[in-house]
Design an enzyme around this catalytic site. Structure first.
Site, short mmCIF file in Angstrom:
data_model
loop_
_atom_site.label_atom_id
_atom_site.label_comp_id
_atom_site.label_asym_id
_atom_site.label_seq_id
_atom_site.Cartn_x
_atom_site.Cartn_y
_atom_site.Cartn_z
N LYS A 180 17.28 21.64 -11.67
CA LYS A 180 16.50 20.43 -11.95
C LYS A 180 17.29 19.32 -12.65
O LYS A 180 18.13 19.57 -13.49
CB LYS A 180 15.29 20.78 -12.84
CG LYS A 180 14.13 21.39 -12.11
CD LYS A 180 13.57 20.55 -10.98
CE LYS A 180 12.75 19.38 -11.45
NZ LYS A 180 11.45 19.77 -11.97
N SER A 217 15.98 21.45 -16.71
CA SER A 217 14.79 22.24 -17.00
C SER A 217 15.23 23.51 -17.70
O SER A 217 16.34 24.00 -17.49
CB SER A 217 14.09 22.58 -15.68
OG SER A 217 13.41 23.81 -15.79
N HIS A 248 0.83 -1.22 0.00
CA HIS A 248 0.00 0.00 0.00
C HIS A 248 0.86 1.26 0.00
O HIS A 248 0.45 2.30 0.52
CB HIS A 248 -0.94 0.04 1.20
CG HIS A 248 -1.72 -1.23 1.40
ND1 HIS A 248 -2.97 -1.44 0.89
CD2 HIS A 248 -1.38 -2.38 2.04
CE1 HIS A 248 -3.40 -2.65 1.20
NE2 HIS A 248 -2.44 -3.25 1.91
N GLU A 298 10.42 8.40 -17.47
CA GLU A 298 9.04 8.90 -17.66
C GLU A 298 8.53 8.55 -19.05
O GLU A 298 7.36 8.20 -19.23
CB GLU A 298 9.01 10.42 -17.45
CG GLU A 298 9.17 10.81 -15.99
CD GLU A 298 9.33 12.31 -15.83
OE1 GLU A 298 8.78 12.85 -14.86
OE2 GLU A 298 10.00 12.96 -16.64
#
Ligand code: ARG
Length: 457
Positions: free
Chosen positions: A281, A275, A154, A288
């Protein structure tokens, strides 16, 4: 140039555009020529063509193949499909004799054959990449046998495990994927050539001969089924979907394991981007993208399932729509697997942070209950006592091994000093040497078993 002419008047420019498949089936040129050569060899063997005719057609087909490969011949995208292009090119080169190639054959069995040959080749390429990935996972697992980390259920801290045990879970998934590819291969490894349009031919062809030459185990059993069967394409699309699901689950975890909140792992710069506005970043773009591309691979499966659902026997032009999803799915999965292996191997594992995290969230609560059970307290009672201890520990913001024995005694006088050893994380881990478990010994067995299984693949 149309292949059919005959009684039909021809298509308008737009309907021709709409009808044709050459823009995407051009990638089948090698399979198409290979299939045609096998067909011609067979036609000559059973005397439908003379030896000499067979030889001329065969040599010219070979030359067309070389010319396309050497870029001396461009595939004409105005043709309807790759089958028409090659046949027309042959006829351009050898005249009337080229028109004999299509004796005892239809484009229906021809395109089914090409797609099966292409599928076999692609399955093997994906299999190689999967195998590479599994080997990399085994290597990573061997390197991280002592790296303790929390195991989650969970998404909550549950019990202690190791990065080695964790990553081997994916080794199992990808191994099952490999078995699925092999099993699909068996079913697709039958030759549809000779089924012709749907009802074979009146010529005395030898389907066993073409099967052997093309590396199939045997000819397909039923000609109507053969020209309308796309089950093997669907199996590949499903297998690919499952591979992507596994890749995506792993990527998802690595993405959040690499966040500042977890900092369990760090992606190599080679698989990260910055970024355009935030100078600090480092984004896990490749992971992804793999996660994102899973959607299109699922879409490819769904596309063909819907195309096939109300398709009457035997061939229907709807089937031309099988190719784009198949090619897209194969290319996507291949590329994702190709990226996943070096991305995993270059991952930095932050042992310290994983261990720190493993000390949080009362991962050893079950061990404490087991400790009481060993002292003859029924498990449900032990569970309740430990629940109370954990509640108390949360209140005073301490880990279980930070509570004094006096405190433990308040919950049950059965507790004694030996409890600390029992709930020590490392001990907790190594006691779990059940087959399949996270103890070093048990993971080593898993690693050995998987190595043995892939040894001869
Ligand atoms: N381009 C077609 C396909 O991919 C080839 C088969 C054409 N057959 C036909 N009967 N029109 O399915």
């Amino acid at each position: 140039m149309y292949l059919w002419g005959g009684h039909l008047g021809g298509l308008s420019e737009f309907t021709h555009e709409f009808n044709k498949s050459i823009d995407f089936d051009k990638v089948l040129f090698q399979e198409d020529i290979r299939g045609s050569i096998a067909h011609v060899n067979m036609l000559a063997k059973v005397n439908i063509l003379s030896e000499e005719e067979g030889k001329i057609i065969r040599e010219n087909l070979r030359q067309i193949l070389l010319d396309i490969k050497d870029k001396k011949l461009d595939i004409d995208l105005n043709e309807e499909d790759i089958h028409s292009f090659i046949e027309n090119e042959l006829t351009k080169r050898i005249g009337k004799l080229g028109k004999k190639l299509h004796t005892a054959r239809s484009r229906n069995d021809q395109c089914a054959l090409d797609l099966r040959l292409y599928s076999k080749k692609s399955l093997n390429q994906i299999k190689d990449k999967l195998l590479d990935l599994i080997k990399a996972i085994i290597e990573i697992s061997e390197d991280n046998l002592d790296v303790l980390m929390p195991g989650f259920t969970h998404m909550q801290h549950a019990q202690v495990t190791t990065f080695s045990h964790y990553i081997m879970a994916y080794g199992q998934m990808f191994y099952r994927d490999l078995l699925r590819l092999e099993s699909t291969f068996e079913r697709l490894n039958e030759n549809p050539l000779g089924s012709c349009a749907l009802a074979t031919t009146s010529f005395n062809i030898d389907r066993f001969m073409t099967s052997q030459e093309l590396g199939f185990s045997k000819p397909t059993e039923n000609s109507m089924d053969s020209v309308s069967d796309r089950d093997y394409v669907l199996e590949i699309l499903f297998n690919n979907s499952l591979i992507m699901m596994h890749l995506s689950r792993l990527c998802e975890e690595l993405i959040y394991y690499s966040s500042s909140e977890y900092s369990y792992v760090k992606f190599s710069d080679k698989f990260s981007t910055g970024s355009s506005i935030m100078p600090q970043k480092k984004n896990p773009d490749m992971a992804e993208l793999i996660r994102g591309k899973t959607g299109r691979v699922y879409g490819d499966l769904n596309t063909l399932l819907v195309i096939m659902k109300a398709s009457p026997l035997s061939y229907n032009k709807d089937f031309q729509e099988d190719k784009e999803p198949l090619f897209d799915s194969i290319n996507t999965v291949y590329n994702c697997l190709k990226i996943m292996k070096p991305m995993l191997l270059s991952l930095k594992i932050n042992k310290k942070n994983m261990l720190k995290s493993a000390h949080k969230g009362y991962l050893n609560a079950t061990d404490l209950a087991d400790y009481l059970v060993n002292k003859n307290i029924p498990f449900r009672e032990a569970y309740k006592i430990v629940g109370d201890v954990v509640n108390y520990a949360i209140k005073v913001d301490k880990a279980l091994d930070e509570l004094d024995l006096e405190i433990y005694k308040k919950f049950s006088d059965i507790f004694d000093d030996s409890l600390y050893d029992f709930i020590d994380l490392e001990n907790s881990l190594n006691k779990r040497d059940v087959y399949g478990g996270p103890a070093k010994k048990a993971v080593k067995v898993q690693i050995k078993n998987l190595k043995d299984k892939i040894k001869n693949l």
